[in-house]
Motif scaffolding. Structure first.
Motif, PDB file in Angstrom:
ATOM      1  N   ALA A 112       0.826  -1.204   0.000  1.00 42.51           N
ATOM      2  CA  ALA A 112       0.000   0.000   0.000  1.00 42.51           C
ATOM      3  C   ALA A 112       0.863   1.259   0.000  1.00 42.51           C
ATOM      4  O   ALA A 112       0.570   2.228  -0.713  1.00 42.51           O
ATOM      5  CB  ALA A 112      -0.928  -0.002   1.217  1.00 42.51           C
ATOM      6  N   VAL A 113       1.947   1.269   0.781  1.00 41.06           N
ATOM      7  CA  VAL A 113       2.806   2.453   0.857  1.00 41.06           C
ATOM      8  C   VAL A 113       3.569   2.662  -0.452  1.00 41.06           C
ATOM      9  O   VAL A 113       3.641   3.781  -0.984  1.00 41.06           O
ATOM     10  CB  VAL A 113       3.784   2.336   2.039  1.00 41.06           C
ATOM     11  CG1 VAL A 113       4.773   3.496   2.032  1.00 41.06           C
ATOM     12  CG2 VAL A 113       3.014   2.314   3.361  1.00 41.06           C
ATOM     13  N   THR A 114       4.147   1.591  -1.003  1.00 37.53           N
ATOM     14  CA  THR A 114       4.943   1.724  -2.231  1.00 37.53           C
ATOM     15  C   THR A 114       4.083   1.998  -3.452  1.00 37.53           C
ATOM     16  O   THR A 114       4.587   2.500  -4.461  1.00 37.53           O
ATOM     17  CB  THR A 114       5.792   0.458  -2.470  1.00 37.53           C
ATOM     18  OG1 THR A 114       4.927  -0.693  -2.509  1.00 37.53           O
ATOM     19  CG2 THR A 114       6.816   0.286  -1.369  1.00 37.53           C
ATOM     20  N   ASN A 115       2.796   1.650  -3.407  1.00 38.35           N
ATOM     21  CA  ASN A 115       1.918   1.909  -4.547  1.00 38.35           C
ATOM     22  C   ASN A 115       1.889   3.390  -4.908  1.00 38.35           C
ATOM     23  O   ASN A 115       1.720   3.754  -6.076  1.00 38.35           O
ATOM     24  CB  ASN A 115       0.494   1.435  -4.234  1.00 38.35           C
ATOM     25  CG  ASN A 115       0.280  -0.020  -4.592  1.00 38.35           C
ATOM     26  OD1 ASN A 115       1.013  -0.580  -5.395  1.00 38.35           O
ATOM     27  ND2 ASN A 115      -0.709  -0.645  -3.979  1.00 38.35           N
ATOM     28  N   ARG A 116       2.061   4.244  -3.912  1.00 39.07           N
ATOM     29  CA  ARG A 116       1.927   5.687  -4.123  1.00 39.07           C
ATOM     30  C   ARG A 116       3.255   6.365  -4.447  1.00 39.07           C
ATOM     31  O   ARG A 116       3.282   7.576  -4.674  1.00 39.07           O
ATOM     32  CB  ARG A 116       1.310   6.328  -2.865  1.00 39.07           C
ATOM     33  CG  ARG A 116      -0.042   5.767  -2.489  1.00 39.07           C
ATOM     34  CD  ARG A 116      -0.676   6.567  -1.364  1.00 39.07           C
ATOM     35  NE  ARG A 116       0.061   6.436  -0.115  1.00 39.07           N
ATOM     36  CZ  ARG A 116      -0.200   5.536   0.820  1.00 39.07           C
ATOM     37  NH1 ARG A 116      -1.185   4.660   0.631  1.00 39.07           N
ATOM     38  NH2 ARG A 116       0.486   5.491   1.942  1.00 39.07           N
ATOM     39  N   LEU A 117       4.347   5.606  -4.459  1.00 37.38           N
ATOM     40  CA  LEU A 117       5.662   6.215  -4.651  1.00 37.38           C
ATOM     41  C   LEU A 117       6.092   6.142  -6.108  1.00 37.38           C
ATOM     42  O   LEU A 117       5.975   5.099  -6.754  1.00 37.38           O
ATOM     43  CB  LEU A 117       6.703   5.516  -3.774  1.00 37.38           C
ATOM     44  CG  LEU A 117       6.536   5.704  -2.262  1.00 37.38           C
ATOM     45  CD1 LEU A 117       7.587   4.900  -1.516  1.00 37.38           C
ATOM     46  CD2 LEU A 117       6.628   7.181  -1.893  1.00 37.38           C
ATOM     47  N   ASP A 118       6.598   7.237  -6.618  1.00 44.37           N
ATOM     48  CA  ASP A 118       7.144   7.314  -7.972  1.00 44.37           C
ATOM     49  C   ASP A 118       8.494   8.015  -7.878  1.00 44.37           C
ATOM     50  O   ASP A 118       8.566   9.180  -7.492  1.00 44.37           O
ATOM     51  CB  ASP A 118       6.204   8.087  -8.889  1.00 44.37           C
ATOM     52  CG  ASP A 118       6.659   8.048 -10.348  1.00 44.37           C
ATOM     53  OD1 ASP A 118       7.794   8.470 -10.629  1.00 44.37           O
ATOM     54  OD2 ASP A 118       5.877   7.613 -11.205  1.00 44.37           O
ATOM     55  N   SER A 119       9.571   7.299  -8.218  1.00 44.56           N
ATOM     56  CA  SER A 119      10.922   7.840  -8.039  1.00 44.56           C
ATOM     57  C   SER A 119      11.146   9.101  -8.860  1.00 44.56           C
ATOM     58  O   SER A 119      11.846  10.028  -8.431  1.00 44.56           O
ATOM     59  CB  SER A 119      11.966   6.780  -8.411  1.00 44.56           C
ATOM     60  OG  SER A 119      11.845   6.425  -9.786  1.00 44.56           O
ATOM     61  N   PHE A 120      10.545   9.167 -10.051  1.00 45.15           N
ATOM     62  CA  PHE A 120      10.736  10.343 -10.909  1.00 45.15           C
ATOM     63  C   PHE A 120      10.176  11.590 -10.233  1.00 45.15           C
ATOM     64  O   PHE A 120      10.824  12.637 -10.191  1.00 45.15           O
ATOM     65  CB  PHE A 120      10.058  10.109 -12.255  1.00 45.15           C
ATOM     66  CG  PHE A 120      10.234  11.246 -13.226  1.00 45.15           C
ATOM     67  CD1 PHE A 120      11.367  11.348 -13.996  1.00 45.15           C
ATOM     68  CD2 PHE A 120       9.252  12.223 -13.363  1.00 45.15           C
ATOM     69  CE1 PHE A 120      11.529  12.399 -14.889  1.00 45.15           C
ATOM     70  CE2 PHE A 120       9.406  13.275 -14.242  1.00 45.15           C
ATOM     71  CZ  PHE A 120      10.548  13.360 -15.013  1.00 45.15           C
ATOM     72  N   LYS A 121       8.978  11.479  -9.670  1.00 45.17           N
ATOM     73  CA  LYS A 121       8.358  12.636  -9.025  1.00 45.17           C
ATOM     74  C   LYS A 121       9.036  12.972  -7.697  1.00 45.17           C
ATOM     75  O   LYS A 121       9.169  14.137  -7.328  1.00 45.17           O
ATOM     76  CB  LYS A 121       6.869  12.361  -8.802  1.00 45.17           C
ATOM     77  CG  LYS A 121       6.073  12.216 -10.091  1.00 45.17           C
ATOM     78  CD  LYS A 121       4.605  11.934  -9.805  1.00 45.17           C
ATOM     79  CE  LYS A 121       3.810  11.794 -11.092  1.00 45.17           C
ATOM     80  NZ  LYS A 121       2.385  11.503 -10.829  1.00 45.17           N
TER      81      LYS A 121
END
Length: 422
Positions: A187-196
């Motif tokens: 659930a936590v990693t679903n919202r993470l985007d390294s580019f942003k």
């Protein structure tokens, strides 16, 4: 003492050697006791808050402690007597700097302490720190160079079948009790985007900040390197090889001393992708509950001098990745793929092979000594293994979707009807 006789000359001659061996072994003892331990070694007990990483490098211990779960505190303890403790104070508040300096001063005043005692007292002092020592609430996390790789491996462990609580550790220290770390991490990693994130375009929640700060402290997160080579196997499948150069510190003094006496050999261990996160953080450990292929040569970690043999075991009984894992931006960036396939048309598999140097069996084997049978080695003692690389092979195979299959059948029926009318 039982014989009533001693040889003073031989005793005094052995003292320097015994002291040297004690210090060498004490480094291994510190690593074994203060590195984060996997869930299957905790025996169901909740572990006390400790160091997020412990590394042996350049004849010193490098320790990282997450203050308030989000602020990395970096320490270095020299491994030569007298054992000295120092702390990196940059970017910390003045109050926190003064507090950490006081801790280091107290520890350095007693030069008679053992290395184990120094690290123990340091951890005890940090655990007693107040949770509010003049720290700004707007704390930023360090840039994580291998963020996409970390997210991918963590998601593989989190989505593993029936093993998420075992393989998904270590995870950040949350105030609440985490009963299902796999579900939480997905659930936590679903919202993470390294580019942003790297461009400060994505605001992070408290849970996400805890995760990013934790990942930045892992020793292989920024020091290790990864290379990706893509090989096209045709229109329907793509094969991608990713090599991770693991940097978990220098060889321990024990391993270096035994290398000179026994020698080493390069060997490979095949495993499933969901176990790689735990292996990178904890090393190759033997556990009965995780073994997949039996133990014909006794208990221990099984390795082979042949990469192909290890790769065979990695692919044996392996299943395609859960779409929850690879339907994420980290997968596309890791594989350098420009098009994002969907789960209806593609099947993704990943196989992992660990490369390591292992100590050869001694001349007089003991109960926990390495055993050999041809090209196979069984290593019961983790200290006899020094990991160097992890090889990942990703296979992305295009499948017939339901709509494509229906159109193909419909077209075939029309052709058959047309030919029958003629």
């Amino acid at each position: 003492e039982e014989q009533g006789e001693t040889n003073d000359d031989s005793t005094h001659a052995c003292i320097p050697l015994l002291l040297s061996m004690l210090v060498d072994d004490e480094v291994s003892i510190v690593l074994q006791n203060f590195r984060p331990q996997p869930e299957f070694l905790s025996s169901g007990k909740k572990r006390q808050r400790g160091f997020s990483s412990v590394l042996y490098k350049d004849h010193a211990l490098k320790l990282c402690y997450l203050y308030n779960g989000i602020i990395p505190l970096h320490f270095q303890v020299s491994c030569n007597e007298p054992f000295k403790v120092c702390c990196e104070l940059d970017s910390l508040s003045r109050t926190l700097q003064n507090t950490l300096q006081d801790i280091c001063t107290i520890l350095n005043q007693d030069a008679k302490n053992s290395l184990f005692s120094v690290v123990s007292r340091l951890l005890l002092s940090l655990n007693k720190l107040s949770t509010d020592i003049g720290v700004s609430p707007m704390c930023t996390f360090e840039c994580v160079k291998n963020l996409d790789l970390l997210l991918f491996l963590m998601r593989c462990a989190a989505a593993s079948r029936n093993q998420s609580a075992t393989l998904c550790t270590p995870i950040p220290h949350y105030d609440c009790v985490v009963h299902d770390p796999g579900r939480i991490m997905l659930a936590v990693t679903n919202r993470l985007d390294s580019f942003k994130i790297q461009r400060n375009q994505q605001p992070c929640s408290h849970q996400e900040q805890l995760l990013l700060s934790f990942l930045s402290t892992l020793p292989w997160a920024n020091e290790g390197t990864s290379t990706t080579v893509s090989t096209i196997k045709g229109d329907k499948a793509t094969k991608i090889n990713v090599c991770i150069n693991v940097d978990l510190g220098d060889e321990t003094p024990y391993f270096t001393r035994q290398r000179k006496e026994r020698g080493v050999i390069r060997a490979f261990h095949g495993t499933h992708i969901e176990a790689v996160w735990s292996i990178l953080n904890h090393g190759l450990l033997y556990n009965k509950s995780l073994k997949k292929h039996g133990s014909m040569m006794g208990e221990g970690v099984y390795l082979s001098t042949s990469y192909n043999v290890a790769y065979f075991f990695a692919t044996s009984n392996s299943k395609p990745l859960n779409p929850k894992v690879w339907q994420h931006s980290c997968f596309w960036k890791l594989t350098n793929m420009t098009r994002k396939p969907n789960d209806d048309n593609y099947r993704v598999s990943c196989y992992a092979v660990v490369e390591a140097n292992i100590l050869l069996p001694p001349d007089s084997p003991k109960g926990d000594s390495t055993r050999r049978d041809g090209k196979y080695y069984v290593v019961p003692n983790q200290r006899d293994i020094n990991m160097t690389k992890i090889h990942l092979t990703l296979e992305i195979e295009r499948q017939w979707s339901i709509s494509s299959t229906f159109l193909f059948l419909a077209f075939a029926i029309l052709i058959a009807v047309y030919l029958s009318l003629e």
